[in-house]
Design a protein around this motif. Sequence first.
Motif, PDB file in Angstrom:
ATOM      1  N   UNK A 141      11.408  24.668 -37.278  1.00  0.00           N
ATOM      2  CA  UNK A 141      11.770  25.859 -37.652  1.00  0.00           C
ATOM      3  C   UNK A 141      13.577  25.810 -37.585  1.00  0.00           C
ATOM      4  N   UNK A 142      13.995  25.459 -38.841  1.00  0.00           N
ATOM      5  CA  UNK A 142      15.491  25.377 -38.811  1.00  0.00           C
ATOM      6  C   UNK A 142      16.163  26.576 -39.087  1.00  0.00           C
ATOM      7  N   UNK A 143      17.563  26.658 -38.853  1.00  0.00           N
ATOM      8  CA  UNK A 143      18.351  27.797 -39.161  1.00  0.00           C
ATOM      9  C   UNK A 143      19.779  27.307 -39.378  1.00  0.00           C
ATOM     10  N   UNK A 144      20.283  27.251 -40.628  1.00  0.00           N
ATOM     11  CA  UNK A 144      21.628  26.814 -41.030  1.00  0.00           C
ATOM     12  C   UNK A 144      22.185  27.978 -41.811  1.00  0.00           C
ATOM     13  N   UNK A 145      23.068  28.633 -41.245  1.00  0.00           N
ATOM     14  CA  UNK A 145      24.092  29.655 -41.809  1.00  0.00           C
ATOM     15  C   UNK A 145      25.466  29.372 -42.255  1.00  0.00           C
TER      16      UNK A 145
END
Length: 448
Positions: free
Chosen positions: A82-86
């Motif tokens: 579950x990645x998150x890159x903003x």
Amino acid sequence: MRSRFTVLIFSCAPALILFFSILSERAVAAGFEVVEQSAQGLGSGLAGATAGFGDGSEVYFNPAAMSQIQENTASVSVHLVVPNADFSSSNTTLHEKDDGTSELSTLTNAYFVAPINHDLRLGFGVNSPFGLQTDYDADWTGRYHATRSELNSISLIPAISYRAWDCECGGYSFSLGAAANVYYLDTTLENAVDFGTIGHSSLGSAAASGLGLVPRGSDGYAKIDGSDWATGFTLGGLFTYDSNRSSIGVAWRSRVQSELSGDAKFTVPSAAQSLQASGLFTNSGVTSRVTLPESISIGGQHWIDGDTALLYDAQWTRWSRFSELRFEFDTVQPDSVTNENWDNVYRFSLGAKHIIDDSWTVRGGFMFDGSPVSDAEHRTPRVPDANRYWLATGVSYKVSYSTSLDISYAHIFVKDESTSLSSPQARDLSGDWDTSVDVVAVGLVTEW
């Protein structure tokens, strides 16, 4: 029975390739390496991987460590990533939207180890050691650098180990191991093309404006697909002591050279189709030479009492081989070149495991995972990488006398870093990244 089962595993290889090509997608380690190769190992942050976890993943991490497996052993693990890159742009004058990538994906691996006699072990594994998946909206501010990037790898791993020395004078032994790594690589890269800027550069501002070509307002798209088969190998050694309970291992994984070949397809707006008259931006074949890096690792487990062991691991990876990403077209289209300039990196893990009783074992660990991306000028949206810090924990439960269930969780803190890219064709891109990753793994290990 052992020989028949081994033949069955090898005969199922084509079906396994299809299965794992569906379930293996994204790297969450530095660069585009996939280190999540064991549900049990995830729980200790991969500390002790080179000495072996006993679940068959020795086939991949260090084939020499298969010598410690005493029964036929098979395992399968599934990792939910579950990645998150903003991304936040520092150029507020463009009035274009920022974006990020948060593609939920799964990683799967399976292993089998068969003891042939006291000294000899054979093994086989299927996993995905390299991978990448980033996906952005088609109209985001960095669309000329990347909209979609995907690399899938499937590795078939036949392995062997041999106990070369076994001393009864205190439980010491030394084993050697080797494995072949047969890779299938498949990649897809997409990005927007700023035909407005290209038209003004090649046709002149007056002619381009007359055709209605507007910089950052006359977009087309480019898509490249490529695939290849490649081979490498792994060599390892394992030394055991303390009545063969504690161990330290070393493993060398070779570089892998591949030449991806496939197709390049362009979508060109009608106002810019005059540019195709000279053969530019026309569909064609494409090739790209990619070298997957070699690495060397050392790690071990040391039992401080009958129930508790300290785990440690370190790895050096030669990512400097990834100096550029170059695509050569079969037409007059100039090569597409992205300077990567990656650095060699280290990874360090430290952890522990504790046997609570005959049914339960708990573990935990910390990992520092250095990024090969050298600076903001080389941090692209395709691989917005930075130094990573892992905190991991896990538990094993004996479902029956012969079967164990492993459940592990890791949170990956990614250092906040920036991007500052300059390109006359892809346009400048600058801004900051805010990234984190969560990984949950479930695995089954059975012996007979």
